[in-house]
Design an enzyme around this catalytic site. Sequence first.
Site, short mmCIF file in Angstrom:
data_model
loop_
_atom_site.label_atom_id
_atom_site.label_comp_id
_atom_site.label_asym_id
_atom_site.label_seq_id
_atom_site.Cartn_x
_atom_site.Cartn_y
_atom_site.Cartn_z
N CYS A 1 0.83 -1.20 0.00
CA CYS A 1 0.00 0.00 0.00
C CYS A 1 0.86 1.25 0.00
O CYS A 1 0.59 2.22 -0.72
CB CYS A 1 -0.93 -0.01 1.21
N CYS B 1 -6.50 -1.94 7.28
CA CYS B 1 -7.66 -1.05 7.31
C CYS B 1 -8.95 -1.71 6.84
O CYS B 1 -10.02 -1.40 7.34
CB CYS B 1 -7.37 0.19 6.45
#
Length: 375
Positions: A92, A208
């Site tokens: 990410c 997340c």
Amino acid sequence: MSGGVDSSVVAYLLKKKGYHNLEGVYMRNWDTADERGVCTSEEDYRDVQAVCRYIGIPCRRVDFVKEYWTDVFSYALQAYSQGETPNPDIMCNREIKFGALVNYARAALAGPDESPVWIATGHYARTSCHGPNGQPSPMLTTSKLEPVRLLRGQDPRKDQSYYLSGLSQAQLRRTLFPLGGLHKAVVKDLAREAGLPTASKKESMGICFVGKRRHFADFLGEYLPTTPGPILDSTGAEIGTHPGLYRFTIGQRARIHHGPHKWFVYAKDPTRNAIRVVPGRDHPWLFTMAFTAGNVHWIAGEPPEKLVSGGVMLDVQVRYLQVPGRGLVTLRSDGSLRVQVVRPVRGLAPGQFAVLYDGDRCLGNAVIKSPEIDA
């Protein structure tokens, strides 16, 4: 800005230092509600807006849901389906936070004079081209730019250079890490003293998109097929059945009832869809003294000269906040690495990232391919 205290303090510090054209940017990377039916992205963005209003800067939200799915989540699903243990956070940072976001900022936020855009984040890390509080240093103005070094953050309990080990020179050169020289306790104090709306917000941990209450394996089960297979002991005898390879990590307890022992996973066999286990948490087959790693990324763009000429002792870290161990790193002819560690490492799994350090300097990372065990 994530809506957390770290990035809130970064925005506050930059504003206080008088940075011009400062703007908060919130990334929306996942659009599914959590197990409570609440979209945490909306909650976090409201916190970002509150902080930006408080310190007097504009903010915007950008949508990278498609990019995240393609470049991060799909990669993770593919690795888990093959029995590997990937690290989505490293991907990410490379592909989204310092990839898609940087590209967006250059296109959408640059001024009419095409002045360069800088990205500041709340990571606890440092670089050689910025001062202790993240400000640019004179080396950026020299005609010949030296390679940027990624350095550990000063707070050993929060250092996040491990997650940034996949970044390139171009990504690091225009990035500020204002918290790199601070400890977490100091950051919390700054937030309280400044009266930031997020000063008392609890820290968010974990990936997340999973949510706070779901088990990770259950979450993956929504996207990967549940394919039961055999659990095999060290002799190859079947002693149980597992619900899916992705539900187990090497070194984890298998939680099967067979004899008087507690069984632990020492290997996964995708070709047979099998889990291999041994009795006891400290069984020798759960430890490795050497491994090979590929897909090597060097932050400087090339391996250190001393590594090219032969093996070199470096610090090797295979998990976030793990105490790094010393290892003899050898560069192979195909560009991959062989790492022979001084102390055995437990539960090493293919797909994990091995991050290499020379002191405080992060040299880069490599994906673990095959741990060597005396089985």
